[in-house]
Motif scaffolding. Structure first.
Motif: not given
Length: 317
Positions: A120, A247-248, A64, A251-252, A244-245
């Motif tokens: 991701p 959810e990421r 990122e 989200s994509m 968390q991974e």
């Protein structure tokens, strides 16, 4: 024969970028400075893209924007032209380069906008074979034993003549044990699973028939580009290790349980280019002679169904 000019333009851009990065990193091969070698490759590749005749956007990159000053995901590059998705691994095998070990290389995949999965940064389970087999021969939901048995039958060889490749990681111990019980030969690699998948595309050269195991998801998309160009087969599945991974990924727009096909990862035509940095199963190393750099590169263009091996000489490199 109809020539797709997009494929020709993107092929030249990809070749120039991988060769520039290979030369830059090769100058630091064997000096034990993996971060410096990686940075040199990143800088050279970025400079190459900045003046290229396209409007590129990095979808698979060095991280990122807050993690990587160069070639970060979302960065826009180019002098204007074809809207293009960019996937890069400026130095695949930084540790290999640092120790002048085999199989370090530089890698680029270019597709028209929307043509590459935005993966991701997490683990991805991968399964791949090269070209020449009936569709659906392998399946990620089958056991390793069943997959190699199907492959051996399709090749009309005993299992002992099948060679599998995996990253040498404790998480792969169960796959290794199962394959050994099946009587399959195994090549364990310390790093570089883009290369591991890539090798299946030219098994006659690399000696690798099938790739198993988990590695980075961004690298999986790069590898899928090579498989797409070669006409091979690949399946994958995201492997989030934390909520968390997961959810990421959601989200994509990614289903973390879905089996990804080649069409999911690389839905359209693509250009894949890779240049050798150190000597390996598919490439000669960059070598310097009389102020010239000699570089060994493969450029595959699915737009025009064209596969090229290029040996370039860069003066005053």
């Amino acid at each position: 024969m109809t020539i797709n000019t997009n494929g020709l333009i993107l092929s030249q851009i990809a070749q120039t970028a991988t060769e520039a990065a290979a030369i830059a990193s090769a100058k630091l091969s064997g000096f034990g400075r993996k971060n410096d070698a990686d940075q040199a490759a990143v800088d050279a590749m970025r400079r190459s893209f900045q003046t290229a005749p396209f409007s590129g956007k990095v979808v698979i990159g060095e991280g990122e924007i807050d993690e990587a000053p160069m070639l970060y995901i979302g960065e826009e590059l180019g002098a204007g032209g074809i809207k293009t998705d960019i996937a890069v691994d400026p130095l695949e095998g930084t540790k290999l380069c640092a120790s002048d070990a085999p199989n370090a290389m530089t890698v680029v995949a270019l597709a028209l906008e929307g043509g590459l999965l935005h993966a991701p940064d997490m683990y991805m389970d991968k399964l791949a074979i090269g070209p020449g087999y009936a569709p659906g021969l392998i399946d990620l939901d089958l056991s390793p034993t069943e997959n190699v048995t199907r492959l051996a039958k399709a090749k009309d060889v005993p299992l002992s003549e099948i060679r599998a490749c995996l990253l040498d990681r404790p998480r792969h111990a169960h796959i290794i044990e199962e394959l050994r019980k099946a009587g399959v030969g195994i090549r364990l690699i310390p790093d570089g699973d883009v290369a591991g998948v890539f090798w299946t595309t030219e098994a006659f050269r690399s000696g690798i028939d099938i790739y198993f195991g988990s590695g980075g998801a961004p690298e999986g998309v790069l590898a899928a580009a090579a498989i797409r160009c070669a006409g091979g087969q690949m399946q994958a599945r995201l492997m989030p290790e934390t909520e968390q991974e997961a959810e990421r990924a959601r989200s994509m727009g990614r289903d973390v349980h879905a089996k990804l096909t080649l069409d999911d990862m690389v839905p359209g035509d693509v250009v894949f280019a890779a240049s050798g940095v150190t000597h390996g199963s598919m490439f000669d190393a960059v070598h310097f002679e009389h102020h010239n750099a000699h570089v060994d590169t493969l450029v595959w263009d699915s737009f025009n169904k064209r596969k090229s091996r290029v040996r370039s000489i860069w003066p005053d490199a």
